[in-house]
Design a protein around this motif. Structure first.
Motif, mmCIF file in Angstrom:
data_model
loop_
_atom_site.group_PDB
_atom_site.id
_atom_site.type_symbol
_atom_site.label_atom_id
_atom_site.label_comp_id
_atom_site.label_asym_id
_atom_site.label_seq_id
_atom_site.Cartn_x
_atom_site.Cartn_y
_atom_site.Cartn_z
ATOM 1 N N ALA A 74 0.697 -1.329 0.101
ATOM 2 C CA ALA A 74 0.070 0.053 -0.046
ATOM 3 C C ALA A 74 0.922 1.225 -0.010
ATOM 4 N N THR A 75 2.002 1.133 0.710
ATOM 5 C CA THR A 75 2.916 2.401 0.922
ATOM 6 C C THR A 75 3.611 2.498 -0.522
ATOM 7 N N GLU A 76 3.967 1.507 -1.230
ATOM 8 C CA GLU A 76 4.539 1.605 -2.468
ATOM 9 C C GLU A 76 3.630 2.285 -3.461
ATOM 10 N N ASP A 77 2.468 1.514 -3.525
ATOM 11 C CA ASP A 77 1.548 2.179 -4.301
ATOM 12 C C ASP A 77 1.154 3.552 -4.404
ATOM 13 N N TYR A 78 1.214 4.052 -2.917
ATOM 14 C CA TYR A 78 0.838 5.535 -2.799
ATOM 15 C C TYR A 78 1.878 6.332 -3.302
ATOM 16 N N VAL A 79 3.170 5.891 -2.877
ATOM 17 C CA VAL A 79 4.362 6.860 -3.034
ATOM 18 C C VAL A 79 4.636 6.845 -4.641
ATOM 19 N N GLN A 80 4.294 5.747 -5.299
ATOM 20 C CA GLN A 80 4.107 5.784 -6.929
ATOM 21 C C GLN A 80 3.133 6.677 -7.309
ATOM 22 N N SER A 81 1.951 6.727 -6.920
ATOM 23 C CA SER A 81 0.856 7.404 -7.656
ATOM 24 C C SER A 81 1.066 8.695 -7.370
ATOM 25 N N ASN A 82 1.825 9.054 -5.928
ATOM 26 C CA ASN A 82 1.766 10.669 -5.534
ATOM 27 C C ASN A 82 3.025 10.952 -4.950
ATOM 28 N N PRO A 83 4.037 11.155 -5.973
ATOM 29 C CA PRO A 83 5.609 11.145 -5.802
ATOM 30 C C PRO A 83 5.851 12.680 -4.954
ATOM 31 N N TRP A 84 5.306 13.587 -5.435
ATOM 32 C CA TRP A 84 5.232 14.979 -4.731
ATOM 33 C C TRP A 84 5.039 15.143 -3.485
ATOM 34 N N GLN A 85 3.476 14.475 -3.292
ATOM 35 C CA GLN A 85 3.124 14.514 -1.842
ATOM 36 C C GLN A 85 4.023 13.843 -0.885
ATOM 37 N N SER A 86 4.415 12.669 -1.403
ATOM 38 C CA SER A 86 5.214 11.795 -0.564
ATOM 39 C C SER A 86 6.699 12.438 -0.054
ATOM 40 N N VAL A 87 7.110 13.278 -0.854
ATOM 41 C CA VAL A 87 8.236 14.098 -0.530
ATOM 42 C C VAL A 87 7.981 15.280 0.220
#
Length: 104
Positions: A74-87
């Motif tokens: 789930a974390t990998e999916d979120y980071v891949q779909s929202n890279p700038w938000q994750s940063v």
């Protein structure tokens, strides 16, 4: 649903360990007076309790591994779909940790 399974597994594990402790205490109390068949019966009960505890530990381990793997996916999916938000989130968390670390 995973939380319910984990909670049930924890309750079962706790009950198994309590039974193990009770059986061990009985063995210690009666070890001086028991001989032959009585001692074998108590040892068999303790072995059964240990087996149940080991099975519960294995089930709990498996459940935790499945939950951990699901969280990673789930974390990998979120980071891949929202890279700038994750940063941005990572920078904010780092900033907060920095503030807390400097207050000491």
């Amino acid at each position: 649903m995973a939380r319910i399974k984990a909670k049930n597994a924890q309750e079962i594990l706790l009950a198994d360990f309590q039974a193990l402790v009770n059986d061990t205490e009985r063995l210690l109390e009666h070890s001086a007076t028991l001989a032959g068949d009585g001692a074998e019966e108590v040892r068999a009960k303790i072995q059964d309790s240990l087996l149940k505890a080991r099975e519960s530990l294995a089930d709990t381990k498996e459940s935790l591994q499945e939950r951990g793997q699901a969280a990673v996916v789930a974390t990998e999916d979120y980071v891949q779909s929202n890279p700038w938000q994750s940063v941005g989130i990572a920078a904010g968390v780092g900033f907060l940790i920095g503030l807390l670390a400097t207050r000491r």
